[in-house]
Write a protein that holds these residues in place. Structure first.
Motif, PDB file in Angstrom:
ATOM      1  N   CYS A  48      -1.819   2.401  -4.183  1.00  0.00           N
ATOM      2  CA  CYS A  48      -2.374   1.204  -4.816  1.00  0.00           C
ATOM      3  C   CYS A  48      -2.377   1.461  -6.325  1.00  0.00           C
ATOM      4  O   CYS A  48      -3.035   2.378  -6.802  1.00  0.00           O
ATOM      5  N   ARG A  57       0.104  -2.934  -3.925  1.00  0.00           N
ATOM      6  CA  ARG A  57      -0.076  -2.030  -2.791  1.00  0.00           C
ATOM      7  C   ARG A  57       1.257  -1.844  -2.107  1.00  0.00           C
ATOM      8  O   ARG A  57       1.896  -2.805  -1.711  1.00  0.00           O
ATOM      9  N   ILE A  79       2.874  -4.143   0.494  1.00  0.00           N
ATOM     10  CA  ILE A  79       1.841  -4.605   1.415  1.00  0.00           C
ATOM     11  C   ILE A  79       1.161  -5.837   0.835  1.00  0.00           C
ATOM     12  O   ILE A  79       0.960  -6.834   1.526  1.00  0.00           O
ATOM     13  N   SER A  80       0.761  -5.758  -0.432  1.00  0.00           N
ATOM     14  CA  SER A  80       0.166  -6.941  -1.094  1.00  0.00           C
ATOM     15  C   SER A  80       0.275  -6.796  -2.601  1.00  0.00           C
ATOM     16  O   SER A  80       0.498  -5.763  -3.120  1.00  0.00           O
TER      17      SER A  80
END
Length: 80
Positions: A48, A57, A79-80
């Motif tokens: 992150c 992320r 992921i995000s």
């Protein structure tokens, strides 16, 4: 592979010294913990990175020593 080197090879952060500084300032976490630049990564680790108000992320998929610019985004999964 070291965290700072991975961030540079994967083109998440442009230069290794900038990646090292980001780690030392506490802006990089690995698996939920603030990470030092020398942390040895493993496949499957979650990174992150905080860029100002933006947070990225990613999950580590592979860690080759040398990678071409075109293939850099295949080293991780967002992921995000």
């Amino acid at each position: 592979m070291r965290l700072d080197k991975y961030l540079k090879n994967s083109r998440i952060i442009k230069r290794r010294t900038v990646a090292k500084d980001a780690c030392e300032q506490g802006r990089v976490e690995v698996n939920g913990r603030v990470a030092k630049p020398g942390l040895e990564l493993k496949t499957g680790d979650e990174i992150c990175v905080t860029f100002g108000s933006n947070v990225l992320r990613v999950r580590v998929l592979s860690m080759p020593e040398n990678v071409r610019k075109e293939d850099a985004d295949s080293l991780y999964e967002v992921i995000s």
